[in-house]
Scaffold this active site. Structure first.
Site, PDB file in Angstrom:
ATOM      1  N   CYS A  49       0.814  -1.219   0.000  1.00  0.00           N
ATOM      2  CA  CYS A  49       0.000   0.000   0.000  1.00  0.00           C
ATOM      3  C   CYS A  49       0.845   1.264   0.000  1.00  0.00           C
ATOM      4  O   CYS A  49       0.320   2.363  -0.143  1.00  0.00           O
ATOM      5  CB  CYS A  49      -0.967  -0.001   1.182  1.00  0.00           C
ATOM      6  N   HIS A  80      -9.047   4.205  -1.398  1.00  0.00           N
ATOM      7  CA  HIS A  80      -7.689   3.659  -1.339  1.00  0.00           C
ATOM      8  C   HIS A  80      -7.362   2.824  -2.572  1.00  0.00           C
ATOM      9  O   HIS A  80      -7.344   1.600  -2.525  1.00  0.00           O
ATOM     10  CB  HIS A  80      -7.551   2.813  -0.060  1.00  0.00           C
TER      11      HIS A  80
END
Lengths: 396, 475
Positions: free
Chosen positions: A85, A338
């Protein structure tokens, strides 16, 4: 051996960021064209003036061709980065180093992710071929492990913890409601968050970041060249990145109330930038609120609260848009969404807007000049962590 | 000739109330409960659970024989997974005796006739179509017996059989359920075979019927077993209750489970008769030896039987058996275990053997080459974790991930003496019943099956303890 950093040697002179969300109307190529065009326009540059590219994506394309084909690049170098991420942040970091080294005059970092072209709930990541013994927990389940551990260690009751997690989600949704590029544009009542459908442990749907598509881009030049492109560049003060040894899942020392990787990357970043009082010196922070308990723990790991007290600070509103230290003023992963590879650069985009007074409805009022992005990838106990500090003023 | 030198039984945690069948399908369903292998168990994993207490790191095992009517694999030896889960050396032979209830007798005979050390592992999962007698009266469970030289805890002093080619119960490979002939037809055939075999075994053992202290008669033909118990001329008080009311008839495993229960309380010198009906009858006469007083299984059968959870819903039972297909989660299928990494990590994946740094004593699961603590490289020794106890450090209930029986419960477990595991937790009263600080032990399970591959690995379960008044007083 030391981490010297490249304080004030490079600057950001242009940025772009698409609207995040379930972008069934846009392909990965479309998102890349949109974010890079916006970045180029904001710096008054043509794509031919970019010397080298760093593309961050976790799974939306392999190799530099993922970027060079849609942009029709003129035989320029494109590195394709992946770091869970924190992918977008790592692309940015490497682009900064390339410029600081003198190898290139102008570099672009781009992050992109297309998650919503598959039908899965939540994030689905294919692992390497294995023996079938790896824990098969979902990301929210892994991060929910923080909750019982934090409660036990600091004597926080289940009810208090629920209130804290709800407060974090509520704040980030309220901020995102003021952000036209966010995935979720509605403020959400605390009662709705409290009773959202359960996902993992005490976490409900509203404790989880939005699964989303999106792209963001930044253009980096040498600090001394910055004013050729813009009157108000952002100077890169610190870039810190660590990959942990994975000790949290192996040894009993790790207690699931912290991320050692975050502590170490923050220490490095503060040292690079000469920050001694993060809570007092930083104007705003974009942090990796993948799940609400993550943001809670990060407040302590980043030095924004004493150990065991962040939950009280959250309830006191310290990190609200109008608080002492606004955290995730753009809505964060929670409501901005996200798209993995794009998130690190999206965080930077909010620093770009806030520190330059362009955040409109959600503009924070501050005389401080430093912004932070914090981006992590992996799981409690074994993760990678990135911290950057950027500011409007070059050091004397 | 070898004697029994160790034994263990395994009754899975779950029970299905027979009235739950009636509740769903109409009709009475019956009374009592049956033992149910959990969604993460099969005959292989249950056999491992039965054998684990009697196989330590120092135990010599020359052969493993696994008997079952419900093998997890065909064309691949299931006993090898048991062998690997017990972390036995490659030099130990492992083989299956698969097919019918009689496979158990085959394993007993082979082990007793051998002068070497043989582990007989027996497990069965009795599956019938919904609303069938097999579904209602069957049960799942396992037992294990270690045979070896010396007097041990019990010696087989007489063995006899009566073989009858009989169309009483049969199944074509690939079918889910067995077919049976009319019940009354085979009853006298079985009783006659049992009478002959038992008389022969007594004669070989030089024992008279009134010298029998305990008589076990099992067989999946319940009615014939019941009649045979009376027909064999043994004192009624010597007849061992068949437990079918509580755990069901566990088929090939049933003689082993009942024998384990008898051994839990047997005293030296006692004589045990064991008669198994199936394609005729097999009879064994055993004499209990002095060794019994120091070799009882740690968790007596009575405790295992009493510890069951009978809240299992019939719909879940059917789902676990693959007889009710439910909507899967919107998630990717779990990873197929790949053969090369599984072979490389056999000691870990099956045996739960990790590593210990010989420089600083830090323990690692899975095994590591570089020490997290002191940085030493390749200074590791093997560290078994299977028998370890642990404490829950933190936990979660994952409602998103794939599980054959959602939600998936997982915990971070700190092992007594060092090491940490992130494992699924199974055999829970409910998904919300885990708490930080809970004591757990480890159990060998089948995590899931994908692409025709059973993914065996370990999980944690709540620490089981001996309940008061369930025997094992002198162990």
């Amino acid at each position: 051996m030391a981490s010297h950093g490249i304080r004030d040697r490079v600057a950001i002179v242009g940025m772009g960021c698409t609207k995040f969300g379930e972008r069934w109307d846009k392909s990965t190529d479309d998102l890349l064209v949109d974010s890079t065009q916006e970045a180029l326009q904001s710096a008054n540059l043509d794509v031919k003036e970019i010397d080298a590219f760093w593309l961050g994506t976790m799974g939306s394309g392999l190799s530099g061709l993922t970027l060079s084909r849609p942009l029709k690049l003129d035989y320029r170098p494109v590195s394709r980065n992946e770091n869970f991420c924190a992918t977008g942040s790592d692309a940015f970091r490497n682009a900064c180093y390339a410029v600081a080294s003198g190898a290139y005059d102008v570099a672009m970092a781009v992050g992109v992710e297309k998650l919503k072209d598959t039908p899965y709930s939540g994030l689905a990541v294919a692992g390497a071929a294995n023996d079938g013994t790896q824990p098969a927990l979902s990301a929210p389940a892994m991060f929910s492990l923080l909750v019982p551990a934090y409660q036990k260690k600091y004597g926080v009751t289940e009810e208090q913890m629920r209130e804290v997690l709800t407060r974090i989600a509520w704040k980030n949704h309220a901020n995102g409601a003021r952000n036209p590029r966010a995935q979720f544009r509605a403020a959400v009542p605390k009662e709705t968050i409290d009773c959202s459908p359960p996902i993992a442990g005490p976490l409900g749907v509203f404790d989880c970041s939005g699964v989303s598509d999106g792209s963001a881009a930044a253009i980096i030049v040498r600090a001394e060249d910055a004013h050729r492109y813009t009157d108000n560049p952002l100077y890169v003060k610190a870039l810190a990145f660590v990959a942990g040894p994975g000790g949290g899942t192996l040894g009993q020392d790790y207690d699931f109330t912290t991320f050692h990787e975050v502590v170490r990357s923050a220490e490095d970043a503060y040292q690079q930038a000469g920050v001694t009082d993060p809570r007092g010196q930083i104007a705003m922070a974009e942090v990796h609120d993948c799940f609400t308990p993550t943001e809670l723990v990060l407040m302590e790991d980043l030095g924004f609260a004493e150990r065991g007290t962040a939950w009280k600070e959250v309830l006191a509103g310290t990190y609200d848009l109008e608080g002492d230290l606004p955290v995730n003023p753009d809505g964060g992963l929670k409501s901005f969404g996200h798209p993995i590879g794009a998130s690190g650069l999206r965080m930077l985009f909010e620093c770009w807007l806030q520190l330059r007074g362009q955040a409109e409805d959600r503009q924070i009022k501050t005389s401080k000049t430093l912004g932070m992005t914090h981006n992590l990838g992996g799981l409690p106990g074994e993760c990678v962590s990135f911290v950057s500090l950027v500011g409007t003023e070059p050091s004397a | 000739m070898a004697s029994i030198i160790g034994y263990g039984s395994y009754v899975p945690y779950w029970r299905l109330q027979r009235k739950a069948i009636g509740g769903a399908l109409g009709g009475r369903g019956g009374s009592g409960t049956r033992a149910v292998a959990s969604y993460d168990e099969d005959t292989t994993s249950m056999a491992v659970e039965a054998a684990r207490p009697i196989i330590g790191p120092e135990t010599t095992v020359d052969s493993v024989i696994f008997a079952t009517t419900a093998p997890a694999y065909l064309d691949k030896t299931n006993a090898n997974a048991i062998h690997a889960a017990l972390a036995l050396p490659a030099s130990t032979f492992a083989s299956d005796a698969i097919g019918s209830v009689r496979s158990t007798a085959a394993a007993f005979r082979a082990a007793a006739a051998n002068s070497e050390s043989t582990l007989v592992a027996i497990a069965d999962q009795r599956i019938g179509l919904p609303n069938s007698a097999d579904e209602r009266d069957g049960g799942d469970g396992a037992a294990a017996f270690l045979f070896g030289p010396g007097d041990g805890i019990a010696e087989i002093i007489g063995t006899a059989s009566s073989s009858v080619e009989l169309l009483d119960r049969w199944r074509i490979p690939g079918d889910i359920a067995s077919r049976t002939w009319e019940e009354r037809f085979a009853e006298p055939v079985f009783v006659s075979a049992a009478t002959d075999a038992f008389a022969d075994a007594l004669k070989k053992a030089n024992v008279t019927p009134d010298e029998i202290d305990k008589l076990i008669v099992t067989g999946v033909h319940t009615r014939a077993a019941k009649t045979a118990r009376k027909a064999l001329g043994i004192r009624p008080e010597a007849v061992v209750p068949d437990l079918v009311d509580v755990i069901g008839n566990t088929g090939a495993a049933h003689p082993g489970i009942l024998l384990a229960g008898v051994l839990d309380e047997a005293t030296p010198g006692q004589v045990i008769g064991l008669v198994v009906l199936g394609d005729g009858a097999d009879a064994f006469v055993l004499r209990v030896r002095e060794g019994i007083t120091s070799a009882r299984q740690p968790l007596p059968l009575a405790t295992q039987v009493a510890a069951g959870n009978d809240t299992l819903r019939y719909a879940d039972f059917l789902t676990w058996r693959g007889q009710l297909r439910r909507e899967p989660p919107r998630r990717p299928d779990p990873d197929t275990p790949m053969a090369p990494p599984a072979l490389r990590s056999t000691r870990w994946k099956f045996g739960l053997v990790g590593s210990r740094c010989t420089s600083c004593d830090e323990r690692f699961a899975p095994p590591q080459r570089v020490c997290l603590n002191c940085g030493a490289v390749d200074e590791m020794a093997e560290q078994p974790f299977a028998g370890a106890k642990g404490v829950v450090r933190t936990f979660t209930v994952d409602r998103l991930s794939y599980s054959p029986s959602p939600p998936l419960v997982a915990a971070v477990i700190d092992i007594e003496g060092g090491g940490r595991l992130e494992f699924e937790v199974t055999d829970l009263v409910g998904p919300e019943s885990v708490a930080v600080g809970d004591e757990v032990e480890l159990t060998f399970r089948r995590l899931y099956t994908v692409d025709g591959v059973h993914n065996y690995f370990w999980k944690a379960r709540p620490q089981r303890t001996v309940t008061a008044g369930s025997g094992g007083e002198d162990s």
